[in-house]
Enzyme design. Structure first.
Site, PDB file in Angstrom:
ATOM      1  N   SER A  84     -30.844  -3.201  36.928  1.00 14.34           N
ATOM      2  CA  SER A  84     -31.791  -4.249  36.542  1.00 14.34           C
ATOM      3  C   SER A  84     -33.200  -3.760  36.867  1.00 14.34           C
ATOM      4  O   SER A  84     -33.373  -2.869  37.709  1.00 14.34           O
ATOM      5  CB  SER A  84     -31.495  -5.524  37.340  1.00 14.34           C
ATOM      6  OG  SER A  84     -32.458  -6.516  37.050  1.00 14.34           O
ATOM      7  N   TYR A 109     -29.184  -9.602  45.452  1.00 19.50           N
ATOM      8  CA  TYR A 109     -29.026  -9.067  44.097  1.00 19.50           C
ATOM      9  C   TYR A 109     -29.826  -7.770  43.942  1.00 19.50           C
ATOM     10  O   TYR A 109     -29.307  -6.762  43.459  1.00 19.50           O
ATOM     11  CB  TYR A 109     -29.497 -10.122  43.100  1.00 19.50           C
ATOM     12  CG  TYR A 109     -29.400  -9.706  41.649  1.00 19.50           C
ATOM     13  CD1 TYR A 109     -28.161  -9.584  41.024  1.00 19.50           C
ATOM     14  CD2 TYR A 109     -30.546  -9.452  40.893  1.00 19.50           C
ATOM     15  CE1 TYR A 109     -28.068  -9.220  39.681  1.00 19.50           C
ATOM     16  CE2 TYR A 109     -30.459  -9.091  39.560  1.00 19.50           C
ATOM     17  CZ  TYR A 109     -29.219  -8.978  38.956  1.00 19.50           C
ATOM     18  OH  TYR A 109     -29.126  -8.612  37.628  1.00 19.50           O
TER      19      TYR A 109
HETATM   20  P1  NAD Z   1     -23.116 -13.443  32.926  1.00 20.33           P
HETATM   21  O1  NAD Z   1     -22.848 -14.179  34.187  1.00 20.33           O
HETATM   22  O2  NAD Z   1     -23.707 -14.176  31.797  1.00 20.33           O
HETATM   23  O3  NAD Z   1     -21.782 -12.688  32.477  1.00 20.33           O
HETATM   24  C1  NAD Z   1     -21.141 -11.858  33.406  1.00 20.33           C
HETATM   25  C2  NAD Z   1     -19.737 -11.539  32.968  1.00 20.33           C
HETATM   26  O4  NAD Z   1     -19.137 -10.759  34.021  1.00 20.33           O
HETATM   27  C3  NAD Z   1     -18.878 -12.784  32.787  1.00 20.33           C
HETATM   28  O5  NAD Z   1     -18.021 -12.638  31.679  1.00 20.33           O
HETATM   29  C4  NAD Z   1     -18.089 -12.848  34.100  1.00 20.33           C
HETATM   30  O6  NAD Z   1     -16.833 -13.503  33.987  1.00 20.33           O
HETATM   31  C5  NAD Z   1     -17.922 -11.363  34.422  1.00 20.33           C
HETATM   32  N1  NAD Z   1     -17.692 -11.139  35.838  1.00 20.33           N
HETATM   33  C6  NAD Z   1     -18.429 -11.584  36.882  1.00 20.33           C
HETATM   34  N2  NAD Z   1     -17.853 -11.249  38.045  1.00 20.33           N
HETATM   35  C7  NAD Z   1     -16.732 -10.551  37.731  1.00 20.33           C
HETATM   36  C8  NAD Z   1     -15.716  -9.951  38.496  1.00 20.33           C
HETATM   37  N3  NAD Z   1     -15.716 -10.007  39.836  1.00 20.33           N
HETATM   38  N4  NAD Z   1     -14.712  -9.324  37.852  1.00 20.33           N
HETATM   39  C9  NAD Z   1     -14.668  -9.306  36.505  1.00 20.33           C
HETATM   40  N5  NAD Z   1     -15.593  -9.859  35.724  1.00 20.33           N
HETATM   41  C10 NAD Z   1     -16.618 -10.491  36.330  1.00 20.33           C
HETATM   42  O7  NAD Z   1     -24.092 -12.239  33.349  1.00 20.33           O
HETATM   43  P2  NAD Z   1     -25.061 -11.348  32.421  1.00 20.33           P
HETATM   44  O8  NAD Z   1     -26.418 -11.926  32.463  1.00 20.33           O
HETATM   45  O9  NAD Z   1     -24.417 -11.081  31.128  1.00 20.33           O
HETATM   46  O10 NAD Z   1     -25.118 -10.024  33.301  1.00 20.33           O
HETATM   47  C11 NAD Z   1     -24.290  -8.913  33.043  1.00 20.33           C
HETATM   48  C12 NAD Z   1     -24.847  -7.718  33.797  1.00 20.33           C
HETATM   49  O11 NAD Z   1     -26.195  -7.478  33.379  1.00 20.33           O
HETATM   50  C13 NAD Z   1     -24.903  -7.932  35.305  1.00 20.33           C
HETATM   51  O12 NAD Z   1     -24.528  -6.738  35.969  1.00 20.33           O
HETATM   52  C14 NAD Z   1     -26.346  -8.252  35.563  1.00 20.33           C
HETATM   53  O13 NAD Z   1     -26.744  -7.901  36.860  1.00 20.33           O
HETATM   54  C15 NAD Z   1     -27.019  -7.402  34.517  1.00 20.33           C
HETATM   55  N6  NAD Z   1     -28.371  -7.880  34.220  1.00 20.33           N
HETATM   56  C16 NAD Z   1     -28.544  -9.063  33.554  1.00 20.33           C
HETATM   57  C17 NAD Z   1     -29.836  -9.475  33.259  1.00 20.33           C
HETATM   58  C18 NAD Z   1     -30.105 -10.711  32.433  1.00 20.33           C
HETATM   59  O14 NAD Z   1     -31.282 -11.062  32.262  1.00 20.33           O
HETATM   60  N7  NAD Z   1     -29.106 -11.383  31.902  1.00 20.33           N
HETATM   61  C19 NAD Z   1     -30.943  -8.731  33.688  1.00 20.33           C
HETATM   62  C20 NAD Z   1     -30.712  -7.564  34.402  1.00 20.33           C
HETATM   63  C21 NAD Z   1     -29.423  -7.147  34.657  1.00 20.33           C
END
Ligand code: NAD
Length: 262
Positions: free
Chosen positions: A140, A154
């Site tokens: 991130s 985080y």
């Molecule tokens: P989200 O919560 O919308 O989706 C996350 C997915 O991961 C879900 O399907 C959830 O069920 C799954 N998940 C969570 N914990 C789990 C576990 N222990 N085992 C298996 N599956 C699991 O999150 P997102 O926003 O799509 O984020 C996805 C990735 O992108 C993350 O690593 C997050 O840190 C990174 N990220 C997101 C953003 C953003 O703005 N959305 C920004 C920077 C980084």
């Protein structure tokens, strides 16, 4: 871009960024295996298979090593190699450092760091068998470049993934594996909607609007835009890129001040 013949494993592919990544990888003809613990997993799998894409899903909690091994044992009966691993599953719960419990800290560490570590280690023999594999870690901009209040746990985990990416890239280059990190700014996903609710329960939309206003492109990113970057890093088009961290943030980390300028 053509990913035909490539087999991908995407963690957390049931929703949000992971779902966008799965959709784009399948669009370019990759066969995708999703590891996710959410009940939405099977909806995502049946939605994509009904459109003719090759997608399967395994109910896996990446913070539970036995559950990863159980899925791996099934997957290796069906495939001789994995070409793409996207370590996307992750969580973010806002809490101040001074009030954060050890349990909430460990939840972040166990999923975001140790889960990513364990999935990668368990699938490594199948990635090596590809001879030309790509690992993509979802870090991130938070941690490496910026942070908001409540993000200490985080940010710590996401910065750790940069070190993991570089050190693993250095070791696995000998085995034909490239390892890169994606650093997203704000992408519109269930996680961000949840964080907006944590920030302002009565008006989460105002939080999303505030985020968009502060981004030079005046909007959050889409899961498809993120998926396209992951597909590029997964493909042979990025064959000379390893150990890199690529920011995708609509310019959100660009502004140096809010007052200076013509
Ligand atoms: P989200 O919560 O919308 O989706 C996350 C997915 O991961 C879900 O399907 C959830 O069920 C799954 N998940 C969570 N914990 C789990 C576990 N222990 N085992 C298996 N599956 C699991 O999150 P997102 O926003 O799509 O984020 C996805 C990735 O992108 C993350 O690593 C997050 O840190 C990174 N990220 C997101 C953003 C953003 O703005 N959305 C920004 C920077 C980084």
């Amino acid at each position: 871009m053509n990913l035909e013949g490539k087999v991908a494993v995407v963690t957390g592919g049931a929703m949000g960024n992971g779902k966008g990544i799965v959709e784009v990888l399948t669009k370019y003809q990759a066969e995708v295996i999703i590891l996710d613990k959410a009940k939405e997993l099977m909806d995502t799998v049946s939605d994509l298979t009904s459109k003719g894409f090759k997608v399967t899903g395994y109910q896996v909690d990446i913070s539970n090593k036995e559950s990863i091994i159980a899925a791996f044992d099934e997957i290796r009966k069906k495939y001789s190699k994995i070409d793409i691993l996207v370590n996307n599953a992750g969580i973010c719960k806002l809490e101040s450092f001074d009030t954060m419990s050890d349990e909430l800290r460990d939840l972040h560490f166990n999923i975001n760091i140790k889960g990513t570590w364990d999935v990668t280690k368990i699938f490594l023999p199948m990635l090596r068998a590809s001879k030309k594999a790509s690992i993509i870690n979802l870090s991130s901009v938070t941690g490496e470049l910026v942070a908001d209040p409540g993000e200490v746990a985080y940010a710590t985990t996401k910065a750790a993934l940069i070190g993991f990416t570089k050190a693993l890239a250095r070791e696995e280059v000998e085995n034909g594996i490239r390892v890169n990190a994606i650093l997203p700014g704000y992408i519109e996903t269930p996680m961000v909607k949840g964080m907006a609710k944590e920030s302002n329960a009565s008006n989460p939309d105002s939080v999303i609007k505030g985020i968009a206003d502060a981004i030079p492109m005046h909007r959050l990113g889409t899961i498809t835009e993120l998926g396209e970057l992951a597909a590029f890093l997964a493909s042979d088009l990025s064959s000379y890129i390893t150990g890199s961290s690529i920011v995708i943030d609509g310019g959100s980390t660009l502004p140096e001040t809010v007052s200076m300028g013509v």
